[in-house]
Structure formats: structure tokens, C-alpha cells
Write an enzyme that holds these catalytic residues in place. Structure first.
Site, mmCIF file in Angstrom:
data_model
loop_
_atom_site.group_PDB
_atom_site.id
_atom_site.type_symbol
_atom_site.label_atom_id
_atom_site.label_comp_id
_atom_site.label_asym_id
_atom_site.label_seq_id
_atom_site.Cartn_x
_atom_site.Cartn_y
_atom_site.Cartn_z
ATOM 1 C CB ILE A 1 -22.148 38.829 53.799
ATOM 2 C CG1 ILE A 1 -21.433 39.375 52.766
ATOM 3 C CG2 ILE A 1 -23.904 38.896 53.563
ATOM 4 C CD1 ILE A 1 -21.559 38.640 51.382
ATOM 5 C CG ASN B 1 -16.015 33.040 39.407
ATOM 6 O OD1 ASN B 1 -15.123 33.511 38.340
ATOM 7 N ND2 ASN B 1 -15.691 33.442 40.544
ATOM 8 C CE1 TYR C 1 -19.022 30.131 47.628
ATOM 9 C CE2 TYR C 1 -19.028 31.091 45.585
ATOM 10 C CZ TYR C 1 -19.283 31.021 46.699
ATOM 11 O OH TYR C 1 -19.871 32.175 47.570
HETATM 12 P P1 NAI Z 1 -16.752 35.219 55.356
HETATM 13 O O1 NAI Z 1 -15.885 34.018 55.216
HETATM 14 O O2 NAI Z 1 -16.245 36.549 55.439
HETATM 15 O O3 NAI Z 1 -17.933 34.751 56.498
HETATM 16 C C1 NAI Z 1 -18.274 33.406 56.386
HETATM 17 C C2 NAI Z 1 -18.648 33.083 58.069
HETATM 18 O O4 NAI Z 1 -19.379 31.864 58.160
HETATM 19 C C3 NAI Z 1 -17.397 33.047 58.779
HETATM 20 O O5 NAI Z 1 -17.570 33.807 60.087
HETATM 21 C C4 NAI Z 1 -17.339 31.569 59.030
HETATM 22 O O6 NAI Z 1 -16.603 31.168 60.150
HETATM 23 C C5 NAI Z 1 -18.737 31.204 59.314
HETATM 24 N N1 NAI Z 1 -18.602 29.526 58.636
HETATM 25 C C6 NAI Z 1 -17.691 29.061 57.791
HETATM 26 N N2 NAI Z 1 -17.861 27.561 57.946
HETATM 27 C C7 NAI Z 1 -19.166 27.251 59.103
HETATM 28 C C8 NAI Z 1 -19.690 26.269 59.631
HETATM 29 N N3 NAI Z 1 -19.240 25.030 59.305
HETATM 30 N N4 NAI Z 1 -20.383 26.457 60.635
HETATM 31 C C9 NAI Z 1 -20.719 27.822 61.174
HETATM 32 N N5 NAI Z 1 -20.264 28.721 60.511
HETATM 33 C C10 NAI Z 1 -19.188 28.674 59.549
HETATM 34 O O7 NAI Z 1 -17.671 35.127 53.938
HETATM 35 P P2 NAI Z 1 -18.610 36.358 53.410
HETATM 36 O O8 NAI Z 1 -18.016 36.948 52.459
HETATM 37 O O9 NAI Z 1 -19.356 36.955 54.710
HETATM 38 O O10 NAI Z 1 -19.716 35.373 52.733
HETATM 39 C C11 NAI Z 1 -21.062 35.058 53.325
HETATM 40 C C12 NAI Z 1 -21.878 34.118 52.273
HETATM 41 O O11 NAI Z 1 -22.042 34.990 51.461
HETATM 42 C C13 NAI Z 1 -21.237 33.065 51.998
HETATM 43 O O12 NAI Z 1 -22.136 31.840 52.074
HETATM 44 C C14 NAI Z 1 -20.710 33.363 50.754
HETATM 45 O O13 NAI Z 1 -20.499 32.204 50.085
HETATM 46 C C15 NAI Z 1 -21.594 34.291 50.190
HETATM 47 N N6 NAI Z 1 -20.970 35.022 48.985
HETATM 48 C C16 NAI Z 1 -20.256 36.174 49.003
HETATM 49 C C17 NAI Z 1 -19.870 36.987 48.153
HETATM 50 C C18 NAI Z 1 -18.803 38.096 48.447
HETATM 51 O O14 NAI Z 1 -18.565 38.935 47.371
HETATM 52 N N7 NAI Z 1 -17.989 38.193 49.519
HETATM 53 C C19 NAI Z 1 -20.296 36.976 46.918
HETATM 54 C C20 NAI Z 1 -21.380 35.836 46.841
HETATM 55 C C21 NAI Z 1 -21.758 35.087 47.900
#
Ligand code: NAI
Length: 446
Positions: free
Chosen positions: A218, A346, A352
Site C-alpha cells: 500500500i 479481528n 494489531y
Molecule cells: P506490507 O507489509 O506489504 O508493507 C509495510 C511496509 O512497512 C514494509 O515495506 C515494511 O518494511 C515497512 N515497515 C515495517 N516496519 C517498519 C519500520 N519500523 N520502519 C519503517 N518501515 C517499516 O503491508 P501493507 O499490506 O502494504 O500495509 C500497509 C499499511 O496498511 C499497514 O499500516 C497495514 O497495517 C495497513 N493495512 C493493510 C491492510 C491490507 O489488507 N493489506 C488492511 C488494513 C490495514
């Protein structure tokens, strides 16, 4: 990740078979493309008062094909139902039942948008009842719409008009393909702040934006969308994701900052990088997040603490640094990524959901603080989004999760990014402290 089922049943024999068997029939949603018309056909503006007249004139000035009365059998791109003068629940009948006669004339991917006033602003029980009635009405109607059509509402606080900048900004967002996966939701416009962009195709021109967690998923989609909308980007991620981060930075012609956002000096590092490399800082998108799922009975300190540290404690600390900085004073905008888990809960996600519920509480309480600098802060709560994370869910569970919303499909990372880009723009300057769900109107839970 592609949703093969939606591709299969959206046309040809697949569509006919799904119809005969009574299977879900998601359609391919009309998503925003630059230079695409705002809506798919004429816009019917219903409602009798001065607010409806003013709004209809504004839509005409946008060169839309505006109707004040339905033309029989004409396919409509949108119905805007202006309900800003309700005095008692009985007042709903006339405009709502008039709009009802046009429901069958809505084109695929069309829009129904209510414009009403907040129930929180009145001490009169009848007025509050009428206003809050719009909530139930719109959310139910959104569940009745088909073929990619959505229903959303704009709620005006006291002193906000149907033509105030952010009323119009929200209206444009809900009418357009930018809101394709936003359904059954309300946005409250709390002030007359904000400004529509001079160039609707580049609403973020001249702004410097930071996106955390931008190496993939995202976050990468947010960076691409903000770049498309004219912003200069700083993309942030952990050093271990350095290669992917560099690739995203190149793609959006921005700069990469390798940084763990849970470091105590993260806020200052972000400010220093943006100011040294780009001369200013206008927008911060808190997207980085992690999951460490376990039933609470099996939860350990490591899983609990790491999720809280990255998903909410880091955002609070970075915001403190931003609000204290003299470099974040020019209509600053913060948008945080929450989750519908933080609203509905959830199984296996107590840590989370606590962190994401925390994001929403933080946003509400920070709104007045950033407001003193003429800025805004909001959250976007995604539902089921097609990412690497959700691709790992077992097939049957994933199929069920993905169909359990009014649009019968998962959202795309770009859908979340569109909502964030809107809330980061000056067109949303009168909207602050809000949570906007991008979930296709989840049918279970909140
Ligand atoms: P993802 O795991 O694909 O990407 C998350 C990114 O954040 C990764 O590149 C990771 O390296 C980076 N990251 C993690 N810890 C970090 C830190 N301490 N410092 C800097 N960067 C860090 O996750 P996704 O699916 O793209 O999710 C993005 C956001 O959307 C998150 O906040 C997630 O909780 C939220 N979200 C996602 C949903 C989904 O269906 N995929 C649904 C609801 C919320």
C-alpha cells in the site's frame, strides 16, 4: 494480486452462469484515470432548499450535465440528495421517496451522495432524529446498489455550507473514480478551511510529501498516487528494504530515506531529510505497519510490544516532532493508515487492533493541535485489500473475506492511496479528525 473470479463473472458466459446460479457478481470498478470524466452520466440534484440550488449551480459550473428533475428512463451518473434543512423525521419522506423513483435509472458505477447536517450540533431531539436518520438511510441504500454503484454521505458541521471548499472537495472525491472502493461511508466537513486545486489533475503540485513503509504494498501505491497528483516524494522504509525502496524512489523521482520509524529520533530525521533535500515539508503519511498475530491466550511480550511500537507509538512520537517544528506550519497535512480491525475487531489481532484503534484516537485528539497551524489530520481504515499480506490467507478464508462487502470484491492498494491523496490535499482542508473506511462497505462488524 488479481481476483480471477471477478474477471470471470464480469462478462460473457461467465456472467450468465453466475446469474443463473445466484453467485456473487462483482463488476470491474471504474477507477480514476487522469482526463476521465468525473461521472458516467447526468447528475440529478434533489432537495428543495437554497443549499440544493447553490450546489446545483456549482455542479453546472463544473460543466456537468445537471438535472433538478428526473427525466424518465434517462441513465444517471449520480444522484446528489441534499438534505441540509431537515427539521423532523417526517421531512425525509418527500426528497427520499422522490429519489427512490430514480434508483432503477442509475448507470453502472454511478453514485448516490447525501449532503446533510451533523446530529451532534443540535440540542433539539426532532432535528437530531431527522439528521441521524440519514446515517441509517444511506448505509442501507448503499447495500441495495449494484453494478459498482456506491452510496456515501457528506455531513456538514455548523457554519459549513453546501458550497464550502471541502464540501465540494468531498463531493468531487465521492463522484469520481477515486472513491471506487469507498462505500456506505460519511465524511464530516468541520470547517470552511480548504481550497479546491487550481489544476484538478495535479492537486498536490508544489507539496513535499513523506510516505513511511513505502518500499512495497500500500505504501508504494501511495507514493505513486501522490506523485501522479503532483507531489515531490520522500519515501521511507527500514534499511533491510533498501533495494525495493530505492526502486520506488526512482520510479516517483523522489528521494529514499532508510529509517526504522520506531527510532526515537525518527521525526527529526524525517524533517531534516525533507528540508535539506527538498526545502520544505507539507504532508506526512503514516503507512508503515506490522502484524504479529496470535490469540490473546498465546500472546507474548515481544509480539505485543513490537506492534504497538511500530503502528502507534512511532506515529505519536513523529507527530510530536512535526508539531514542534517550525518547518511544518504551512497548512500541514497528516494521514494515518488505520484498519477496519481497529473498529470491528479481528480474531488473533488484539495487539494489531489495539494499535489501529489507537491510531484513530490519536487522530481525533491531534486534530485541534494541528488545527492551530491551519493543518489537518485524518485516518484511512482499509478493509480487505489485495496485497502480499492478504495473498497469504488460505484460499477459502480469503474468498469469503473478499466477497463480504457490498462490492463483493477486495480493494486494490491504489484505492487506499486515492483516499489518502484526497485527505492530503487542500481540497480536504476543512476535514480533520476523521476516519474514512476504504472497505467496499464490509458487511460484518462495523
Ligand atoms: P506490507 O507489509 O506489504 O508493507 C509495510 C511496509 O512497512 C514494509 O515495506 C515494511 O518494511 C515497512 N515497515 C515495517 N516496519 C517498519 C519500520 N519500523 N520502519 C519503517 N518501515 C517499516 O503491508 P501493507 O499490506 O502494504 O500495509 C500497509 C499499511 O496498511 C499497514 O499500516 C497495514 O497495517 C495497513 N493495512 C493493510 C491492510 C491490507 O489488507 N493489506 C488492511 C488494513 C490495514
Amino acid at each position: 494480486m488479481t481476483d480471477m473470479y471477478t474477471q470471470l463473472v464480469s462478462k460473457g458466459p461467465g456472467r450468465d452462469i453466475a446469474r443463473k446460479l445466484g453467485l456473487p457478481q462483482p463488476v470491474v470498478l471504474r477507477r480514476y484515470q487522469p482526463d476521465q470524466p468525473l461521472v458516467t452520466g447526468p447528475v440529478l440534484v434533489q432537495g428543495a432548499g437554497a443549499g440544493a440550488d447553490e450546489l446545483a449551480s456549482t455542479l453546472l459550473s463544473w460543466n456537468l450535465d445537471v438535472r433538478r428533475h428526473a427525466v424518465p428512463k434517462e441513465k444517471l451518473g449520480a444522484i446528489v440528495l441534499v438534505l441540509d434543512e431537515l427539521g423532523r423525521p417526517e421531512d425525509l419522506a418527500r426528497p427520499v421517496l422522490t429519489a427512490a423513483t430514480s434508483m432503477r435509472d442509475l448507470a453502472p458505477n454511478s453514485r448516490v451522495i447525501t449532503v446533510s447536517r451533523t446530529a451532534a450540533d443540535t440540542a433539539d431531539p426532532a432535528v437530531a432524529a431527522a439528521r441521524q436518520g440519514v446515517d441509517g438511510l444511506l448505509r442501507s441504500l448503499a447495500k441495495e446498489l449494484r453494478a459498482g454503484a456506491t452510496g456515501n454521505g457528506i455531513v456538514l458541521a455548523r457554519g459549513v455550507r453546501t458550497t464550502s471548499p471541502s464540501t465540494l472537495g468531498a463531493l468531487r472525491f465521492f463522484l469520481s473514480g477515486r472513491s471506487a472502493f469507498v462505500d456506505g461511508q460519511f465524511l464530516t466537513v468541520s470547517s470552511t478551511e480548504g481550497q479546491l486545486p487550481a489544476d484538478a489533475g495535479k492537486p498536490l503540485a508544489g507539496k513535499v510529501a513523506v510516505v513511511t513503509g513505502a518500499a512495497r504494498g500500500i505504501g508504494a501505491a501511495i507514493a505513486r498516487t501522490l506523485y501522479r497528483d503532483g507531489a515531490t516524494l520522500v519515501v521511507v522504509d527500514i534499511p533491510a528494504a533498501g533495494d525495493h525502496l530505492a526502486a520506488v524512489a526512482n520510479e516517483v523521482r523522489g528521494t529514499a530515506l532508510q529509517l526504522d520509524i520506531s527510532r526515537t529520533d525518527a521525526g527529526q530525521r524525517i524533517i531534516d531529510h525533507a528540508v535539506e533535500r527538498h526545502g520544505r515539508l507539507d504532508i506526512v503519511i503514516h503507512n508503515a505497519g506490522i502484524t504479529r498475530d496470535k490469540l490473546l491466550a498465546n500472546m507474548d511480550e515481544g509480539r505485543w510490544n513490537s506492534v504497538i511500537a511500530v503502528n502507534i507509538a512511532a506515529q505519536l512520537r513523529i507527530n510530536e516532532a512535526l508539531l514542534a517544528s517550525g518547518h511544518f506550519r504551512n497548512s500541514p497535512r497528516i494521514v494515518s493508515v488505520a484498519s477496519t480491525s481497529g473498529i470491528a475487531g479481528n480474531r488473533g489481532q488484539t495487539n494489531y487492533a489495539a494499535s489501529k484503534g489507537g491510531v484513530m484516537g490519536m487522530v481525533r485528539a491531534t486534530a485541534p493541535l494541528i488545527g492551530t497551524h491551519g493543518g489537518s489530520i485524518n485516518a484511512v481504515a482499509p478493509g480487505f485489500i489485495e496485497t502480499e499480506m492478504t495473498a497469504r490467507i488460505p484460499f477459502a478464508t480469503r474468498e469469503v473475506a473478499r466477497r463480504l462487502n457490498s462490492l463483493q470484491q477486495g480493494g486494490q492498494p491504489g484505492d487506499v492511496a486515492e483516499a489518502i491523496a484526497f485527505l492530503a490535499s487542500d481540497a480536504a482542508g476543512g476535514i480533520s479528525g476523521e476516519v474514512l473506511r476504504v472497505c467496499g462497505q464490509n458487511l460484518v462488524g462495523a
